[in-house]
Design an enzyme around this catalytic site. Structure first.
Site, PDB file in Angstrom:
ATOM      1  N   GLU A   1       0.698  -1.521  -0.161  1.00  0.00           N
ATOM      2  CA  GLU A   1       0.393  -0.084   0.173  1.00  0.00           C
ATOM      3  C   GLU A   1       1.236   0.877  -0.181  1.00  0.00           C
ATOM      4  OE1 GLU A   1      -3.638   0.113  -0.784  1.00  0.00           O
ATOM      5  OE2 GLU A   1      -3.530  -1.231   0.378  1.00  0.00           O
ATOM      6  N   HIS A   2       0.617   2.466  -0.423  1.00  0.00           N
ATOM      7  CA  HIS A   2       0.749   3.626  -0.771  1.00  0.00           C
ATOM      8  C   HIS A   2       2.915   3.254  -1.602  1.00  0.00           C
ATOM      9  CE1 HIS A   2      -1.872   6.311   0.139  1.00  0.00           C
ATOM     10  NE2 HIS A   2      -2.201   5.430   0.767  1.00  0.00           N
TER      11      HIS A   2
ATOM     12  N   SER B   1     -11.769   0.513  -5.548  1.00  0.00           N
ATOM     13  CA  SER B   1     -11.277   1.696  -6.826  1.00  0.00           C
ATOM     14  C   SER B   1     -12.749   1.655  -7.519  1.00  0.00           C
ATOM     15  CB  SER B   1      -9.876   1.024  -7.856  1.00  0.00           C
ATOM     16  OG  SER B   1      -8.917   0.827  -7.407  1.00  0.00           O
TER      17      SER B   1
ATOM     18  N   ASP C   1      -3.861   0.728  -9.536  1.00  0.00           N
ATOM     19  CA  ASP C   1      -5.464  -0.048  -9.917  1.00  0.00           C
ATOM     20  C   ASP C   1      -6.127   0.180 -11.548  1.00  0.00           C
ATOM     21  OD1 ASP C   1      -5.557   1.475  -6.743  1.00  0.00           O
ATOM     22  OD2 ASP C   1      -6.935   2.670  -6.985  1.00  0.00           O
TER      23      ASP C   1
ATOM     24  N   TYR D   1      -3.008  12.937   0.593  1.00  0.00           N
ATOM     25  CA  TYR D   1      -2.359  11.504  -0.479  1.00  0.00           C
ATOM     26  C   TYR D   1      -1.951  12.152  -1.364  1.00  0.00           C
ATOM     27  CZ  TYR D   1      -2.537   7.953  -4.264  1.00  0.00           C
ATOM     28  OH  TYR D   1      -1.712   6.980  -5.334  1.00  0.00           O
TER      29      TYR D   1
HETATM   30  C1  GAF Z   1      -5.377   4.815  -4.259  1.00  0.00           C
HETATM   31  C2  GAF Z   1      -4.493   4.838  -5.543  1.00  0.00           C
HETATM   32  F1  GAF Z   1      -4.893   5.672  -6.901  1.00  0.00           F
HETATM   33  C3  GAF Z   1      -3.962   3.853  -5.940  1.00  0.00           C
HETATM   34  O1  GAF Z   1      -2.633   4.895  -7.068  1.00  0.00           O
HETATM   35  C4  GAF Z   1      -2.839   3.479  -4.313  1.00  0.00           C
HETATM   36  O2  GAF Z   1      -1.602   5.001  -4.412  1.00  0.00           O
HETATM   37  C5  GAF Z   1      -3.180   3.543  -2.958  1.00  0.00           C
HETATM   38  O3  GAF Z   1      -4.898   4.310  -2.895  1.00  0.00           O
HETATM   39  C6  GAF Z   1      -2.627   3.478  -2.385  1.00  0.00           C
HETATM   40  O4  GAF Z   1      -2.006   2.283  -2.549  1.00  0.00           O
HETATM   41  O5  GAF Z   1      -6.248   3.704  -4.207  1.00  0.00           O
END
Ligand code: GAF
Length: 394
Positions: free
Chosen positions: A44-45, A141, A187, A237
């Protein structure tokens, strides 16, 4: 009980019916496509840090039906639950393109962005109806599934070269320019490339994906929606992304993918506490994701589950993108026998958790999480599914 959700053919039937009611003067739709939401199992991230991610495409999908029209302009109607009003937008494809500028309603920005970034120009005018089973703002998503479904729709109206990677990148661009979210590639990538029975280990630097089989009948992937709405368009974010870029640049690297924990420790004072903690999450999460994919290949679910929980704790304590509700759901899940691991999934600040558990433990896990959670959760039992695809018209 887990929620039941309409599959692609039920959504298709609904969209076709609506199309007939909304556009009685038009012939029945000639095009029908769908694209899935996703759940990220771990990593994640890390995508915008050129690291690894391990998502899978979901059976929750966005469906678009429609066709070209000889009437002027473009009309798109959404029937997706929770989409903001108005649900009908009219766009003009010729001229200065001003009708494609982002604005309200928000749902239409994804569509406008995709039209803007579509790589085969001179689209015909069209009518389209959108519907979806991906919960909006649930961290699964819904936005990427709408972008990819709509791009797939345009490809049927006016074919481009059919290449998948440029499609992923165009949809990511749409999100950047029209939704204002500087998202990574995960995503849109998995919504295009997802495969039934497989998670994808995506290297977000080389953009190569390794399938990881995930079709054990004794294993369940349970998604729990906290029903706390998340929005990535706020400042959090982009701030996280900037902090990562600052950390990489302070260490003389293009991205945190190339930074080791030893280097990070050494630069700790120079980076300052917050930047150090953000970078530490990313560096360790990239490593965890690679280990987790290996564990999954070996069927080492205990190990995979342990890494999921480590990931959650790191997102909570170091990256600070979890929230009380997600923490509650993860703690509750981990109290149930037969649960291997649980973590928040997606951008954070609300949305969903993902739990890996033995099939026989599902009912008890749902019961226990419901009892322990202070809000009202929704549960989805899911399986890895195919990416964007055309749907057969009746
Ligand atoms: C969101 C973003 F759209 C993805 O690209 C990703 O960074 C995610 O957060 C975190 O892992 O879904």
């Amino acid at each position: 009980m887990a929620s039941s959700f309409p599959d692609a053919s039920a959504l298709l039937a609904d969209a076709l019916l609506r199309f007939g009611q909304l556009f009685p003067e038009e012939p029945p739709p000639q095009v029908a496509v769908c694209a899935p939401g996703r759940v990220n199992l771990i990593g994640e991230h890390t995508d915008y840090n050129q690291g690894f991610v391990l998502p899978m495409a979901l059976p929750l999908v966005t469906v678009v039906v429609g066709g070209p029209t000889s009437a002027p302009g473009v009309t798109i109607v959404t029937a997706a639950q929770d989409a903001d009003e108005p649900r009908r937008v009219e766009l003009i494809l010729t001229g200065d393109g001003s009708s494609l500028s982002p604005g309200l309603p928000r749902w239409a920005n994804y569509v406008k962005g995709v039209i803007q970034h579509y790589r085969a120009p001179a689209l015909p005018n069209f009518r389209a109806v959108v519907t979806s089973s991906v919960p909006l703002g649930g961290g699964l998503s819904s936005s990427a599934s709408l972008e990819v479904a709509f791009y797939s729709f345009l490809q049927k109206l006016k074919p481009d070269d059919g290449e998948k990677l440029p499609k992923v990148l165009a949809c990511q661009q749409a999100e950047h320019t029209h939704a204002g979210v500087p998202c990574g590639i995960m995503d849109q990538f998995v919504s295009v490339f997802g495969r039934e029975g497989q998670a994808l280990l995506i290297d977000c630097r080389s953009l190569e994906a390794t399938p990881v089989p995930l079709a054990d009948p004794g294993l369940v992937i349970l998604i729990t929606n906290s029903n706390v709405k998340h929005s990535l368009t706020g400042s959090e974010y982009p701030t996280r992304r900037r902090q990562c870029e600052e950390a990489a640049s302070a260490l003389g690297r293009d991205s945190l993918r190339d930074v080791t924990m030893a280097e990070l420790q050494e630069a700790r004072e120079r980076l300052g506490d917050v930047t150090y903690r953000r970078a530490r999450h990313v560096v360790e999460e990239i490593e965890r994701t690679v280990q987790a994919a290996e564990a999954l290949k070996r069927g080492a679910y205990q190990e995979f589950g342990r890494l999921m929980v480590e990931s959650h704790n790191s997102l909570r304590d170091l990256y600070e993108v979890s929230c009380r509700e997600l923490d509650e759901l993860v703690s509750a899940a981990m109290e149930v026998e037969g649960v291997f691991g649980s973590r928040m999934t997606g951008g954070g600040f609300g949305g969903c958790t993902v739990t890996l558990l033995q099939a026989h433990a599902v009912d008890e896990a749902i019961r226990h999480m419901k009892e322990r959670y202070s809000g009202t959760p929704t549960f989805y039992v899911t399986t890895p599914s195919d990416g964007a695809r055309g749907l057969n018209l009746p």
